[in-house]
Enzyme design. Structure first.
Site, PDB file in Angstrom:
ATOM      1  N   TRP A 192       0.859  -1.183   0.000  1.00 10.09           N
ATOM      2  CA  TRP A 192       0.000   0.000   0.000  1.00 10.09           C
ATOM      3  C   TRP A 192       0.899   1.238   0.000  1.00 10.09           C
ATOM      4  CZ3 TRP A 192      -0.204   3.766   4.005  1.00 10.09           C
ATOM      5  CH2 TRP A 192      -1.045   4.852   3.670  1.00 10.09           C
ATOM      6  N   GLU A 235      -3.234  -3.041  -2.110  1.00 15.34           N
ATOM      7  CA  GLU A 235      -4.345  -2.377  -1.419  1.00 15.34           C
ATOM      8  C   GLU A 235      -4.610  -1.007  -2.032  1.00 15.34           C
ATOM      9  OE1 GLU A 235      -3.462  -1.605   2.707  1.00 15.34           O
ATOM     10  OE2 GLU A 235      -5.505  -1.002   3.189  1.00 15.34           O
ATOM     11  N   LYS A 279      -6.915   2.715  -2.392  1.00 18.76           N
ATOM     12  CA  LYS A 279      -7.428   3.712  -1.452  1.00 18.76           C
ATOM     13  C   LYS A 279      -8.087   4.846  -2.214  1.00 18.76           C
ATOM     14  CE  LYS A 279      -6.108   6.113   2.720  1.00 18.76           C
ATOM     15  NZ  LYS A 279      -5.201   6.159   3.859  1.00 18.76           N
ATOM     16  N   ASP A 321      -9.633  -2.694   1.761  1.00 18.38           N
ATOM     17  CA  ASP A 321      -9.761  -2.187   3.130  1.00 18.38           C
ATOM     18  C   ASP A 321     -11.108  -1.480   3.154  1.00 18.38           C
ATOM     19  OD1 ASP A 321      -9.696  -0.071   5.162  1.00 18.38           O
ATOM     20  OD2 ASP A 321      -7.587  -0.560   5.463  1.00 18.38           O
ATOM     21  N   HIS A 378     -11.562   2.277   2.667  1.00 16.97           N
ATOM     22  CA  HIS A 378     -10.941   2.924   1.505  1.00 16.97           C
ATOM     23  C   HIS A 378     -11.885   3.175   0.347  1.00 16.97           C
ATOM     24  CE1 HIS A 378      -6.539   1.862   2.767  1.00 16.97           C
ATOM     25  NE2 HIS A 378      -7.235   2.465   3.706  1.00 16.97           N
ATOM     26  N   HIS A 400      -8.677  -5.918   4.605  1.00 17.69           N
ATOM     27  CA  HIS A 400      -8.347  -5.227   5.843  1.00 17.69           C
ATOM     28  C   HIS A 400      -9.670  -4.850   6.465  1.00 17.69           C
ATOM     29  CE1 HIS A 400      -3.944  -3.660   5.329  1.00 17.69           C
ATOM     30  NE2 HIS A 400      -4.018  -4.969   5.493  1.00 17.69           N
ATOM     31  N   ASP A 454     -12.121   7.468   6.664  1.00 17.74           N
ATOM     32  CA  ASP A 454     -11.258   6.308   6.905  1.00 17.74           C
ATOM     33  C   ASP A 454     -10.597   6.449   8.274  1.00 17.74           C
ATOM     34  OD1 ASP A 454      -9.722   4.024   6.450  1.00 17.74           O
ATOM     35  OD2 ASP A 454      -8.137   5.143   5.442  1.00 17.74           O
ATOM     36  N   ASP A 496     -10.337   4.429  10.888  1.00 17.63           N
ATOM     37  CA  ASP A 496      -9.688   3.289  11.533  1.00 17.63           C
ATOM     38  C   ASP A 496     -10.055   3.104  13.002  1.00 17.63           C
ATOM     39  OD1 ASP A 496      -8.062   1.824   9.520  1.00 17.63           O
ATOM     40  OD2 ASP A 496      -7.196   3.804   9.196  1.00 17.63           O
ATOM     41  N   ASP A 538      -7.160  -4.045  10.510  1.00 19.69           N
ATOM     42  CA  ASP A 538      -6.351  -2.838  10.301  1.00 19.69           C
ATOM     43  C   ASP A 538      -7.080  -1.637  10.897  1.00 19.69           C
ATOM     44  OD1 ASP A 538      -4.632  -0.849   9.528  1.00 19.69           O
ATOM     45  OD2 ASP A 538      -5.254  -0.852   7.419  1.00 19.69           O
TER      46      ASP A 538
HETATM   47  C1  RNT Z   1      -3.786   2.960   5.129  1.00 18.40           C
HETATM   48  C2  RNT Z   1      -3.929   1.510   4.858  1.00 18.40           C
HETATM   49  C3  RNT Z   1      -2.794   0.650   5.336  1.00 18.40           C
HETATM   50  C4  RNT Z   1      -2.310   1.052   6.700  1.00 18.40           C
HETATM   51  C5  RNT Z   1      -1.319   0.098   7.307  1.00 18.40           C
HETATM   52  C6  RNT Z   1      -0.615   0.705   8.482  1.00 18.40           C
HETATM   53  O1  RNT Z   1      -4.894   3.679   4.843  1.00 18.40           O
HETATM   54  O2  RNT Z   1      -5.131   1.045   5.359  1.00 18.40           O
HETATM   55  O3  RNT Z   1      -3.175  -0.669   5.286  1.00 18.40           O
HETATM   56  O4  RNT Z   1      -3.356   1.219   7.603  1.00 18.40           O
HETATM   57  O5  RNT Z   1      -0.468  -0.358   6.352  1.00 18.40           O
HETATM   58 ZN    ZN Z   2      -5.468  -1.061   5.297  1.00 10.69          ZN
END
Ligand code: RNT
Ligand code: ZN
Length: 411
Positions: free
Chosen positions: A180, A221, A223, A254, A257, A281, A289, A291, A321
Site C-alpha cells: 500500500w 491495497e 485507497k 480495506d 478505503h 483489511h 477512513d 480506523d 487494520d
Molecule cells: C492505510 C492503509 C494501510 C495502513 C497500514 C498501516 O490507509 O489502510 O493498510 O493502515 O499499512
Molecule cells: Zn489497510
C-alpha cells in the site's frame, strides 16, 4: 439444560448445526496487525506518522520497544480465541547493530520477530512501509518523478519480498505481503496518468525480484483518499484491481478505503468470481477512513456473511487494520479481533435456506427470517466457543489488571 444446549436446539429448528459452525470458526485464521500497539510508529525511524493516516488520542501505555510490543501482543493474543497470524510492517525492524535504510533491510533485522512467531507457532504477514520516512518526497514514493526516490522505494519493495520469503520459510506458513502506498495530491493534479504509470513501472520492478508465489502472496491495497491527499490517490481502486488482475497478484480491499456509502460486502462476490484469493483489511470507518476498532456491526456482519455463504473461508485472507490511541490498546486489539470472529460466527449460524427464499422471490419471508436471526441466541454459542477455546468471556478485567501492573508504568 445449559444455555448452549438450548441455543443449539433453537438453531436446529432453523436448520442450523451449531457444532459445525463452532468447528468451522475454530479453523479461521485472522491476521492481527501489530501496529495497534504503538500507534503505527515502529522502531526504525521514530518519525511521526505520515502518509495521510492518523491516530488520535493519547491513552497511556503504548509500547515503546520491541520487548514491550511483544509482551502486549502476548497479552492480547492470550485473550483471543481461534487462530491468529501476526502482521508486521517493515518499520518494525529491530536493529541490534548499525541501523540500515529501508532499501537495505534484511531478514536478520526481523530475526527476533521470527523467533517470537516460531515459539508461539504463529505465521507472519508483512508490509513494506512507504510512509513516515524522510525518503517520502512531496507525498510520493513509488510514483515519484524523482528517480532517486522512486528507486529507493523499489529497492524497499524488493527487500520486503526477500523478507517475506524468509518469513514463510522459517515459520512454515505462507506470508502475505501487502503493498500500500500513500502517494497522492492534496489538490487537483495536472497529470493523473504520469504518477500511475510510474507506480505501475515500480510495481513491475519490485515483482521482478524472484519469490515463490506458493509461499508469498503479494497483495495490492487500493485507497480513495488520505489526509492531506484529498484530491488524487495514485493507487486508486481501478488501478489496483486492474494491476492485480493483469499480474496475477491478489487484490486487497480495506473497508475504509471507499466512499462512505460504498460497501466492501457488496464487492466480495465480484472479486471472488475473478480471483483465486482475495484479501481484506477489516476496519471501522466512521464518516471517513478513521480506523476505529472493529465492532460487531452491520457491515462487519455483512462482510462475514459474504465470505461464509460463498463458501470462501479458505479464499478470503482476513486481516484487521485499525488504530485507536484513545483507549486501552490491548482492549482495542481484542475487541476488534473478537468482533470479526463473532461476525463470522453470526454468518456461520445462518440457515442455507435463505438463498432459496431469494430464488423463489419470497422476499417477505427472507426479510422476516433475516430480522429474526439478528436476535437468535448467538451470544450463548459465542460463550460456548470461548469456553472451549479456554479464553475468558470477560477480557476487560484482565486488560485492566495488565494496565495497572504494566501499562501505567510506561511514562
Ligand atoms: C492505510 C492503509 C494501510 C495502513 C497500514 C498501516 O490507509 O489502510 O493498510 O493502515 O499499512
Ligand atoms: Zn489497510
Amino acid at each position: 439444560m445449559n444455555r448452549y444446549q438450548e441455543a443449539k436446539t433453537m438453531y436446529e429448528a432453523l436448520g442450523v448445526d451449531t457444532e459445525m459452525a463452532l468447528s468451522a470458526l475454530s479453523d479461521v485464521t485472522v491476521s492481527v496487525h501489530c501496529w495497534q500497539g504503538d500507534d503505527v510508529i515502529g522502531f526504525d525511524s521514530r518519525e511521526s506518522l505520515s502518509g495521510g493516516i492518523q491516530t488520535t488520542g493519547n491513552y497511556p501505555g503504548k509500547a515503546r520497544t520491541p520487548e514491550e510490543l511483544m509482551a502486549d501482543i502476548d497479552k492480547a493474543f492470550s485473550l483471543m480465541p481461534g487462530k491468529q497470524k501476526l502482521n508486521l510492517h517493515a518499520s518494525y525492524a529491530i536493529f541490534d547493530g548499525e541501523p540500515v535504510g529501508r532499501d537495505q533491510i534484511r531478514p536478520e533485522h526481523f530475526k527476533k520477530w521470527v523467533d517470537f512467531a516460531k515459539k508461539r507457532g504463529l505465521g507472519l504477514d508483512f508490509n513494506p512501509t512507504f510512509f513516515s520516512h524522510p525518503m517520502v518526497k512531496d507525498n510520493l514514493t513509488l510514483s515519484s518523478p524523482d528517480e532517486t526516490v522512486r528507486k529507493y522505494w523499489v529497492e524497499h519493495g524488493k527487500a520486503c519480498l526477500r523478507i517475506s520469503q524468509y518469513f514463510a520459510e522459517e515459520t512454515g506458513y505462507p506470508c502475505l505481503m501487502n503493498i500500500w502506498i500513500p502517494d497522492g495530491y492534496k489538490d487537483i493534479p495536472a497529470d493523473r496518468l504520469g504518477p500511475r504509470a510510474r507506480f505501475k513501472k515500480s510495481l513491475d520492478e519490485i515483482l521482478s525480484e524472484p519469490y515463490d508465489p506458493e509461499k508469498v502472496y503479494v497483495t495490492l491495497e487500493s485507497k480513495v483518499f488520505g489526509i492531506g491527499l484529498e484530491s488524487y490517490t495514485v493507487g486508486s481502486a481501478e488501478f489496483c484491481l486492474s494491476y492485480s488482475t493483469k499480474k496475477g497478484i491478489t487484490p486487497l480491499m480495506d473497508n475504509g478505503h471507499y466512499h462512505p456509502t460504498e460497501m466492501v460486502s457488496d464487492k466480495i462476490s465480484s472479486l471472488l468470481l475473478f480471483n483465486d484469493k482475495i484479501a481484506l483489511h477489516v476496519t471501522r470507518p466512521v464518516r471517513w477512513d478513521s480506523d476505529h476498532v472493529v465492532l460487531f456491526d452491520d457491515e462487519t456482519r455483512e462482510i462475514a456473511k459474504e465470505i461464509v455463504r460463498n463458501d470462501a473461508l479458505d479464499r478470503v485472507l482476513i486481516a484487521t487494520d485499525y488504530f485507536d490511541a484513545s483507549i486501552n490498546r490491548i482492549s482495542a486489539w481484542v475487541t476488534g479481533v473478537r468482533s470479526v470472529q463473532k461476525a463470522l460466527l453470526f454468518a456461520l449460524l445462518q440457515p442455507a435456506c435463505l438463498k432459496n427464499l431469494q430464488d423463489d422471490n419470497d422476499m417477505t419471508s427472507l426479510m422476516v427470517m433475516q430480522e429474526e436471526l439478528k436476535t437468535a441466541p448467538i451470544g450463548d454459542v459465542w460463550n460456548e466457543y470461548l469456553r472451549r477455546q479456554n479464553v475468558p468471556a470477560d477480557y476487560l478485567t484482565e486488560v485492566k489488571e495488565y494496565e495497572k501492573k504494566v501499562l501505567v508504568n510506561r511514562k
